[in-house]
Design an enzyme around this catalytic site. Structure first.
Site, mmCIF file in Angstrom:
data_model
loop_
_atom_site.group_PDB
_atom_site.id
_atom_site.type_symbol
_atom_site.label_atom_id
_atom_site.label_comp_id
_atom_site.label_asym_id
_atom_site.label_seq_id
_atom_site.Cartn_x
_atom_site.Cartn_y
_atom_site.Cartn_z
ATOM 1 N N TYR A 1 -30.216 -28.502 15.019
ATOM 2 C CA TYR A 1 -31.291 -29.493 15.080
ATOM 3 C C TYR A 1 -32.556 -28.928 15.714
ATOM 4 C CZ TYR A 1 -33.802 -33.825 15.975
ATOM 5 O OH TYR A 1 -34.768 -34.796 16.004
ATOM 6 N N LYS B 1 -36.264 -28.256 13.797
ATOM 7 C CA LYS B 1 -37.534 -28.898 14.165
ATOM 8 C C LYS B 1 -38.596 -27.853 14.506
ATOM 9 C CE LYS B 1 -36.379 -33.140 13.471
ATOM 10 N NZ LYS B 1 -37.001 -33.929 12.374
#
Length: 230
Positions: A155, A159
């Site tokens: 994750y 990002k």
């Protein structure tokens, strides 16, 4: 009236952003991969609905054609995202990384590419990429920040990649205002409602960047308090 489309808008931050933008008088498309959930959300809010799975090229192209035929588009909000769950870094493999990147990085690229022809016809086109402070090297290295204590390989790195994707698009398309935002740690289904911010606070930066118009900034990364260091 400005026409906007928000991916992953059947719940959470996307839903709240759609609600707020509709209340401000904008024409909003809720885009979601689940037809029943997305349609129900749109009917509740009084929004338009289009099926859009950001991991499926055909779905994305079909959604762009639907929007082109019906309304055109001024603002695209790439909000859809997933995380790997509570998996230790030692157990994150290429398959997990690929699944997360397919939604969080390749998804915005698919959607942006498909909708660019519509945005280029707008007099004030805007793209908002919903990133995270967890994608900032400066933020995650600061012991005073809550992000310092998060170790989510797929994750966080996805990002970070989305931030650079934003920068590259902004450089390539100076006529479109393209920015990334950090909603902050917000109480949603995404994190088991553990965040200290309300969903309204979490959408402040999304809404603010969605309405910047032709004179707004481009290539920036901000949260509800201002510019976020990368």
């Amino acid at each position: 009236m400005t026409t906007m489309l928000i991916t992953g808008a059947n719940r959470g931050l996307g839903y709240e952003a759609a609600r707020r933008l509709l209340a401000d008088g904008h024409d909003v498309w809720i885009a979601a991969r689940d037809g029943s959930q997305g349609r129900a959300a749109a009917e509740t809010l009084g929004a338009r609905f289009v099926v859009l799975d950001v991991t499926d090229d055909k779905s994305v192209v079909a959604a762009a054609e639907t929007v082109r035929t019906a309304t055109g588009l001024d603002v695209l909000v790439n909000n859809a995202g997933i995380q790997e769950g509570r998996i230790p870094v030692s157990e994150v493999d290429a398959e997990v990384m690929g699944r997360v990147y397919d939604t969080n990085v390749f998804g915005p690229v698919r959607v942006t590419r498909a909708f660019l022809p519509l945005l280029e016809q707008s007099s004030a086109p805007v793209i908002v990429n919903v990133a995270s402070g967890l994608g900032s090297q400066t933020v995650v290295a600061d012991p005073e920040r809550v992000e310092f204590h998060v170790n989510a390989l797929a994750y966080c790195s996805s990002k970070a990649a989305l931030l650079m994707v934003t920068t590259q698009y902004a450089k390539a398309y100076p006529g479109i205002k393209i920015n990334a935002v950090d909603p902050g740690y917000t109480a949603t289904d995404f994190n088991g409602h553990s965040g200290p911010q309300t969903v309204t606070e979490g959408t402040d930066a999304i809404v603010a960047m969605a309405v910047i118009g032709r004179d707004g900034p481009t290539g920036t990364f901000s949260d509800r308090h201002g510019i976020v260091p990368w």
